[in-house]
Motif scaffolding. Structure first.
Motif, PDB file in Angstrom:
ATOM      1  N   PHE A   1       0.578  -1.178   0.005  1.00  0.00           N
ATOM      2  CA  PHE A   1      -0.064   0.019   0.072  1.00  0.00           C
ATOM      3  C   PHE A   1       0.738   1.178  -0.123  1.00  0.00           C
ATOM      4  O   PHE A   1       1.899   1.326   0.818  1.00  0.00           O
ATOM      5  CB  PHE A   1      -0.910   0.058   1.039  1.00  0.00           C
ATOM      6  CG  PHE A   1      -1.706   1.238   1.493  1.00  0.00           C
ATOM      7  CD1 PHE A   1      -2.653   1.795   0.785  1.00  0.00           C
ATOM      8  CD2 PHE A   1      -1.231   2.240   2.377  1.00  0.00           C
ATOM      9  CE1 PHE A   1      -3.185   3.014   1.078  1.00  0.00           C
ATOM     10  CE2 PHE A   1      -1.829   3.415   2.674  1.00  0.00           C
ATOM     11  CZ  PHE A   1      -2.775   3.767   1.904  1.00  0.00           C
TER      12      PHE A   1
ATOM     13  N   PHE B   1       1.168   5.430   0.235  1.00  0.00           N
ATOM     14  CA  PHE B   1       0.615   6.822   0.820  1.00  0.00           C
ATOM     15  C   PHE B   1       1.470   7.896   0.385  1.00  0.00           C
ATOM     16  O   PHE B   1       2.609   8.028   0.957  1.00  0.00           O
ATOM     17  CB  PHE B   1       0.265   6.495   2.107  1.00  0.00           C
ATOM     18  CG  PHE B   1       0.063   7.847   3.123  1.00  0.00           C
ATOM     19  CD1 PHE B   1      -1.022   8.368   3.016  1.00  0.00           C
ATOM     20  CD2 PHE B   1       0.931   8.256   4.075  1.00  0.00           C
ATOM     21  CE1 PHE B   1      -1.648   9.433   3.664  1.00  0.00           C
ATOM     22  CE2 PHE B   1       0.750   9.243   4.745  1.00  0.00           C
ATOM     23  CZ  PHE B   1      -0.626   9.830   4.511  1.00  0.00           C
TER      24      PHE B   1
ATOM     25  N   TYR C   1      -1.440   9.410  12.056  1.00  0.00           N
ATOM     26  CA  TYR C   1      -1.976   8.782  11.186  1.00  0.00           C
ATOM     27  C   TYR C   1      -2.172   7.185  11.574  1.00  0.00           C
ATOM     28  O   TYR C   1      -1.116   6.775  11.983  1.00  0.00           O
ATOM     29  CB  TYR C   1      -1.268   8.433   9.686  1.00  0.00           C
ATOM     30  CG  TYR C   1      -1.497   9.825   8.892  1.00  0.00           C
ATOM     31  CD1 TYR C   1      -2.437   9.768   8.075  1.00  0.00           C
ATOM     32  CD2 TYR C   1      -0.420  10.992   8.995  1.00  0.00           C
ATOM     33  CE1 TYR C   1      -2.493  11.018   7.204  1.00  0.00           C
ATOM     34  CE2 TYR C   1      -0.751  12.096   8.337  1.00  0.00           C
ATOM     35  CZ  TYR C   1      -1.765  12.030   7.529  1.00  0.00           C
ATOM     36  OH  TYR C   1      -2.008  13.159   6.631  1.00  0.00           O
TER      37      TYR C   1
ATOM     38  N   ASP D   1      -8.724  -0.162   7.338  1.00  0.00           N
ATOM     39  CA  ASP D   1      -9.186  -0.699   5.869  1.00  0.00           C
ATOM     40  C   ASP D   1      -8.279  -0.274   4.813  1.00  0.00           C
ATOM     41  O   ASP D   1      -8.824   0.259   3.836  1.00  0.00           O
ATOM     42  CB  ASP D   1     -10.433  -0.056   5.880  1.00  0.00           C
ATOM     43  CG  ASP D   1     -11.409  -0.333   7.097  1.00  0.00           C
ATOM     44  OD1 ASP D   1     -11.347  -1.479   7.664  1.00  0.00           O
ATOM     45  OD2 ASP D   1     -12.270   0.503   7.529  1.00  0.00           O
ATOM     46  N   ASN D   2      -6.968  -0.508   4.922  1.00  0.00           N
ATOM     47  CA  ASN D   2      -6.179  -0.424   3.704  1.00  0.00           C
ATOM     48  C   ASN D   2      -5.760   1.028   3.324  1.00  0.00           C
ATOM     49  O   ASN D   2      -5.522   1.305   2.352  1.00  0.00           O
ATOM     50  CB  ASN D   2      -6.637  -1.211   2.641  1.00  0.00           C
ATOM     51  CG  ASN D   2      -5.481  -1.568   1.643  1.00  0.00           C
ATOM     52  OD1 ASN D   2      -4.359  -1.640   2.045  1.00  0.00           O
ATOM     53  ND2 ASN D   2      -5.486  -1.415   0.265  1.00  0.00           N
ATOM     54  N   GLU D   3      -6.091   1.779   4.507  1.00  0.00           N
ATOM     55  CA  GLU D   3      -5.866   3.362   4.392  1.00  0.00           C
ATOM     56  C   GLU D   3      -5.181   3.955   5.698  1.00  0.00           C
ATOM     57  O   GLU D   3      -5.152   3.209   6.365  1.00  0.00           O
ATOM     58  CB  GLU D   3      -7.103   4.112   4.124  1.00  0.00           C
ATOM     59  CG  GLU D   3      -7.790   3.864   2.565  1.00  0.00           C
ATOM     60  CD  GLU D   3      -8.862   4.460   2.575  1.00  0.00           C
ATOM     61  OE1 GLU D   3      -9.361   5.602   3.304  1.00  0.00           O
ATOM     62  OE2 GLU D   3      -9.696   4.518   1.617  1.00  0.00           O
TER      63      GLU D   3
ATOM     64  N   VAL E   1      -5.173   7.012   7.741  1.00  0.00           N
ATOM     65  CA  VAL E   1      -6.349   8.009   8.002  1.00  0.00           C
ATOM     66  C   VAL E   1      -5.730   9.035   9.052  1.00  0.00           C
ATOM     67  O   VAL E   1      -5.222   8.791  10.109  1.00  0.00           O
ATOM     68  CB  VAL E   1      -7.485   7.216   8.776  1.00  0.00           C
ATOM     69  CG1 VAL E   1      -8.505   8.414   8.973  1.00  0.00           C
ATOM     70  CG2 VAL E   1      -7.954   6.230   7.527  1.00  0.00           C
TER      71      VAL E   1
END
Length: 448
Positions: free
Chosen positions: A71, A73, A105, A109-111, A113
């Motif tokens: 993932f 970012f 952060y 859910d794969n983010e 935030v």
């Protein structure tokens, strides 16, 4: 012992990841909260201003890390520093920091935030071209599952709890303006050392600044104790600082080095060993001088007696090393080991040896690490033996760094090595990345 011999015949697993350069640093932590260590890669473009975090989730099958399970970012805030912190239930979060804000952060859910932004002026730069990961910003010293933050400021360090400043500890920090062709502001970050062996709650914490060490303790760390540590020689000498625990009393012992000269180089090491609760001698109990060499000191427990020992890596600047460097592209590194004896260190090394390796080009760095890669409780050495070979030597016996060749891994051998437990065994694993040189986009993981 039979299991160890069987382990030594197994080839380590090598994983190579290619990303967008430049790889600035790596972190190994469970950021996805699945009880598996993930690989967090911090990278930026060549100009330093487009920054990105890539998380590789650890998989059960081989390879444990790959691009398919990752993932990315993009960091939108101005950023100079990143650190990992635990906020409740030991969940790891990321803090992205600059001179004005601390942005928390959490992975959901794969983010990534953004949960909280704390505005507080500090000593970090606003938007560094070469951002760094700082590993001593966050500790849980009151044992409640949530870390405190230790944020450096121009005046010292501010301790945060639950996003709120609890205590501001002021002390002398080397923070100067240099005049020349361009005016330059220089700030030397204080060394932060939690007293983890203390029975107090919260545990005290020490801050090593310029010519003094300060202890913060008591409720909300409101009480302080300052001890002056005078340098022995004129200000024109270059100096470095380290903290460790040589006598296992829970209080940090202070090592600092002073280096003078260019052709006639001389480095002197001084160690102040604590004499009890917040007590230090007026003069150092250990002094050692190295002539004609650049020295890198490390304080680390070699013989598993819970007392830090002293390891010196010295690069001689004599004629032989110069000839080897210019004619053969080789350099010699001397290793000296001083084992903690009772409450002090011996005046002469207990063990010394010399390693020969390829010399780095340009800004390349020699890759090296000391850790237990075989899982037998004895320290081993990994280092860049040649341009394309990492050599790993296994420790022969507890209490020194006598080693024999164990295995070689054919990868670019210059860079920075981080060690961490990734596999579910007793062996430390290796992650190597290269902020400079020809392989800025590459990360290699060696799993034992």
């Amino acid at each position: 012992m039979g299991c160890l011999y069987a382990f030594l015949f197994m080839e380590p697993e090598l994983i190579t990841l290619n990303l967008v350069p430049v790889i600035r640093d790596v972190i190994v932590e469970d950021i996805s909260h699945d009880n598996k260590k993930d690989l967090i890669v911090f990278s930026s473009e060549e100009d330093g201003y487009e920054k990105k975090i890539t998380i590789f989730y650890q998989q059960s099958e081989t390879p444990k890390f790959n691009e398919k399970f990752s993932f990315s970012f993009q960091i939108k805030e101005p950023c100079s520093v990143i650190f990992i912190t635990k906020i409740g239930n030991e969940h790891n979060c990321l803090v992205i920091a600059n001179s004005e804000n601390l942005c928390l952060y959490r992975f959901k859910d794969n983010e990534m935030v953004l949960e909280r932004t704390v505005t507080y002026p500090n000593a970090f730069s606003y938007n560094a071209k070469e951002p760094v990961v700082m590993r001593d910003m966050s500790y849980d010293l009151d044992n409640d599952g949530t870390d405190e933050w230790f944020i450096p400021t121009p005046r010292g360090v501010t301790i945060f709890k639950n996003f709120t400043p609890l205590s501001e500890i002021d002390f002398h920090i080397f923070h100067e303006i240099y005049s020349g062709n361009n005016m330059t502001l220089f700030y030397q970050f204080p060394v932060i050392y939690p007293l983890k062996k203390s029975q107090e709650n919260p545990k005290p914490v020490a801050f090593l600044g310029d010519k003094e060490i300060v202890f913060a303790y008591g409720e909300n760390w409101k009480l302080t104790k300052t001890i002056k540590i005078d340098r022995k020689n004129p200000e024109k000498w270059d100096s470095t600082y380290r903290l460790g625990d040589i006598n296992n009393d829970g209080f940090p012992d202070i090592l600092f080095t002073e280096t003078q000269g260019t052709i006639n180089l001389r480095t002197t090491l001084y160690i102040y060993i604590s004499e009890g609760e917040y007590q230090y001698p007026a003069n150092p109990q250990f002094e050692y001088t190295i002539k004609g060499a650049v020295s890198l000191p490390i304080m680390k427990d070699i013989n598993n007696n819970n007392k830090d020992d002293l390891i010196l890596f010295n690069i001689p600047l004599g004629l032989t090393n110069f000839i080897n460097f210019f004619l053969r592209g080789k350099m010699s590194v001397e290793t000296k080991v001083f084992l903690s004896d009772s409450n002090s260190l011996p005046l002469k090394p207990d063990y010394q040896t010399t390693m020969t390796m390829d010399a780095p080009d340009g800004k390349d760095q020699i890759a090296y690490a000391i850790d237990d890669f075989s899982g037998d409780g004895i320290l081993d050495i990994a280092y860049g033996q040649s341009h394309n070979t990492i050599q790993i030597n296994i420790g022969l016996q507890e209490g020194n760094l006598k080693t024999k060749q164990w295995t070689k891994v054919n990868i670019p051998a210059f860079g920075i090595i981080r060690t961490s437990y990734i596999n579910d065994n007793k062996s430390k694993d290796i992650i190597i990345y290269r902020p400079t040189g020809e392989n800025k986009e590459r990360v290699d993981i060696i799993l034992f």
